[in-house]
Motif scaffolding. Sequence first.
Motif, PDB file in Angstrom:
ATOM      1  N   UNK A  69       0.883  -1.165   0.000  1.00  0.00           N
ATOM      2  CA  UNK A  69       0.000   0.000   0.000  1.00  0.00           C
ATOM      3  C   UNK A  69       0.917   1.209   0.000  1.00  0.00           C
ATOM      4  N   UNK A  70       0.583   2.187  -0.831  1.00  0.00           N
ATOM      5  CA  UNK A  70       1.413   3.387  -0.928  1.00  0.00           C
ATOM      6  C   UNK A  70       0.581   4.592  -0.538  1.00  0.00           C
ATOM      7  N   UNK A  71       1.126   5.377   0.386  1.00  0.00           N
ATOM      8  CA  UNK A  71       0.536   6.668   0.741  1.00  0.00           C
ATOM      9  C   UNK A  71       1.492   7.721   0.235  1.00  0.00           C
ATOM     10  N   UNK A  72       0.939   8.819  -0.242  1.00  0.00           N
ATOM     11  CA  UNK A  72       1.794   9.832  -0.843  1.00  0.00           C
ATOM     12  C   UNK A  72       1.253  11.217  -0.559  1.00  0.00           C
ATOM     13  N   UNK A  73       2.171  12.130  -0.321  1.00  0.00           N
ATOM     14  CA  UNK A  73       1.800  13.543  -0.179  1.00  0.00           C
ATOM     15  C   UNK A  73       2.825  14.351  -0.951  1.00  0.00           C
ATOM     16  N   UNK A  74       2.329  15.213  -1.804  1.00  0.00           N
ATOM     17  CA  UNK A  74       3.218  16.040  -2.614  1.00  0.00           C
ATOM     18  C   UNK A  74       3.456  17.378  -1.930  1.00  0.00           C
ATOM     19  N   UNK A  75       4.409  18.109  -2.454  1.00  0.00           N
ATOM     20  CA  UNK A  75       4.684  19.435  -1.931  1.00  0.00           C
ATOM     21  C   UNK A  75       6.030  19.488  -1.244  1.00  0.00           C
ATOM     22  N   UNK A  76       6.314  20.625  -0.606  1.00  0.00           N
ATOM     23  CA  UNK A  76       7.601  20.862   0.032  1.00  0.00           C
ATOM     24  C   UNK A  76       7.982  19.827   1.071  1.00  0.00           C
ATOM     25  N   UNK A  77       7.029  19.415   1.868  1.00  0.00           N
ATOM     26  CA  UNK A  77       7.292  18.403   2.888  1.00  0.00           C
ATOM     27  C   UNK A  77       6.642  17.074   2.495  1.00  0.00           C
ATOM     28  N   UNK A  78       6.577  16.835   1.206  1.00  0.00           N
ATOM     29  CA  UNK A  78       5.932  15.634   0.702  1.00  0.00           C
ATOM     30  C   UNK A  78       6.725  14.385   1.030  1.00  0.00           C
ATOM     31  N   UNK A  79       6.053  13.280   0.983  1.00  0.00           N
ATOM     32  CA  UNK A  79       6.691  12.004   1.294  1.00  0.00           C
ATOM     33  C   UNK A  79       5.983  10.892   0.552  1.00  0.00           C
ATOM     34  N   UNK A  80       6.614   9.751   0.537  1.00  0.00           N
ATOM     35  CA  UNK A  80       6.009   8.519   0.056  1.00  0.00           C
ATOM     36  C   UNK A  80       6.163   7.526   1.191  1.00  0.00           C
ATOM     37  N   UNK A  81       5.084   6.884   1.555  1.00  0.00           N
ATOM     38  CA  UNK A  81       5.137   5.830   2.567  1.00  0.00           C
ATOM     39  C   UNK A  81       4.731   4.531   1.888  1.00  0.00           C
ATOM     40  N   UNK A  82       5.609   3.549   1.945  1.00  0.00           N
ATOM     41  CA  UNK A  82       5.321   2.244   1.361  1.00  0.00           C
ATOM     42  C   UNK A  82       5.127   1.266   2.506  1.00  0.00           C
ATOM     43  N   UNK A  83       3.980   0.609   2.490  1.00  0.00           N
ATOM     44  CA  UNK A  83       3.632  -0.345   3.541  1.00  0.00           C
ATOM     45  C   UNK A  83       3.568  -1.729   2.904  1.00  0.00           C
ATOM     46  N   UNK A  84       4.329  -2.656   3.461  1.00  0.00           N
ATOM     47  CA  UNK A  84       4.277  -4.033   2.985  1.00  0.00           C
ATOM     48  C   UNK A  84       3.156  -4.744   3.730  1.00  0.00           C
ATOM     49  N   UNK A  85       2.241  -5.333   2.980  1.00  0.00           N
ATOM     50  CA  UNK A  85       1.126  -6.052   3.597  1.00  0.00           C
ATOM     51  C   UNK A  85       1.616  -7.376   4.153  1.00  0.00           C
ATOM     52  N   UNK A  86       1.315  -7.615   5.402  1.00  0.00           N
ATOM     53  CA  UNK A  86       1.632  -8.893   6.042  1.00  0.00           C
ATOM     54  C   UNK A  86       0.316  -9.601   6.295  1.00  0.00           C
ATOM     55  N   UNK A  87       0.088 -10.616   5.532  1.00  0.00           N
ATOM     56  CA  UNK A  87      -1.179 -11.319   5.621  1.00  0.00           C
ATOM     57  C   UNK A  87      -0.944 -12.672   6.268  1.00  0.00           C
ATOM     58  N   UNK A  88      -0.914 -12.677   7.583  1.00  0.00           N
ATOM     59  CA  UNK A  88      -0.638 -13.925   8.285  1.00  0.00           C
ATOM     60  C   UNK A  88      -1.907 -14.662   8.692  1.00  0.00           C
ATOM     61  N   UNK A  89      -2.975 -13.944   8.964  1.00  0.00           N
ATOM     62  CA  UNK A  89      -4.231 -14.572   9.365  1.00  0.00           C
ATOM     63  C   UNK A  89      -5.087 -14.886   8.139  1.00  0.00           C
ATOM     64  N   UNK A  90      -5.789 -16.008   8.150  1.00  0.00           N
ATOM     65  CA  UNK A  90      -6.648 -16.345   7.012  1.00  0.00           C
ATOM     66  C   UNK A  90      -7.678 -15.258   6.693  1.00  0.00           C
ATOM     67  N   UNK A  91      -8.220 -14.602   7.720  1.00  0.00           N
ATOM     68  CA  UNK A  91      -9.205 -13.547   7.488  1.00  0.00           C
ATOM     69  C   UNK A  91      -8.585 -12.376   6.732  1.00  0.00           C
ATOM     70  N   UNK A  92      -7.328 -12.043   7.072  1.00  0.00           N
ATOM     71  CA  UNK A  92      -6.632 -10.956   6.374  1.00  0.00           C
ATOM     72  C   UNK A  92      -6.433 -11.315   4.909  1.00  0.00           C
ATOM     73  N   UNK A  93      -6.041 -12.561   4.650  1.00  0.00           N
ATOM     74  CA  UNK A  93      -5.854 -13.005   3.267  1.00  0.00           C
ATOM     75  C   UNK A  93      -7.170 -12.956   2.505  1.00  0.00           C
ATOM     76  N   UNK A  94      -8.239 -13.436   3.117  1.00  0.00           N
ATOM     77  CA  UNK A  94      -9.548 -13.451   2.465  1.00  0.00           C
ATOM     78  C   UNK A  94     -10.021 -12.030   2.160  1.00  0.00           C
ATOM     79  N   UNK A  95      -9.845 -11.116   3.095  1.00  0.00           N
ATOM     80  CA  UNK A  95     -10.241  -9.722   2.870  1.00  0.00           C
ATOM     81  C   UNK A  95      -9.407  -9.084   1.764  1.00  0.00           C
TER      82      UNK A  95
END
Length: 159
Positions: free
Chosen positions: A57-83
Motif C-alpha cells: 500500500x502506498x501513501x503519498x503527499x506532494x509538496x515541500x514536505x511531501x513524502x512517500x510511505x510504502x507499507x508491505x502487507x503482512x497477511x498472516x491470518x486467514x481472514x486478512x488473506x480473504x479480505x
Amino acid sequence: MASLTKLIERYINKLLEEQESESIFLSRKELAEKFGCVPSQINYVIRSRFTPERGYIVESQRGGHGYIRIIRLCLSLPEEKANHVEELVGDLISEQEAKKLLANLQHRNFISQRERLIIEMALRFQEEMARDIFDLSPYKREAMHAELLKRMLKGLAYQ
C-alpha cells in the motif's frame, strides 16, 4: 546492466528488508537525486512495482514536505488473506486481469504454481461456457469470473 527502474525497485526493497517495521518513508526528491533522474521516474516505479496486487500500500503527499510511505502487507491470518482477495478482485475481472493477479499471488507465495494453473483452467472453462453456450455479455462473464476467483482464493486462504 539493470534498468534504472529495476535499480530503484531493488533499492526500495532493500530498505524495506532492513526496516524493523513493515513500512518506510521516502522522499521523491532525495531518491531522484540519488539515482540522477526526475521525480516522475520515482513515481513510475512506485505506481508500477509497489501495488496492492504485489502486496504493498502506498501513501503519498506532494509538496515541500511531501513524502512517500510504502507499507508491505503482512497477511498472516486467514481472514486478512480473504479480505485482501476480496479487495483485489472486486466485482468484475477479465480473464486477462485474473491471470495477471494469479501470477502476482504466486510470486508472493500466496498460491502455488499448481493452484494457479487449476484456477486458470477453471476460469478458462467458465469463460468458454459463458461465451459459447450461454452467450453471456462480457459484463456478466467478468462478474462470474470475479465471483469464482474470490471463492477459490478464499478457500485457499482458509486452508
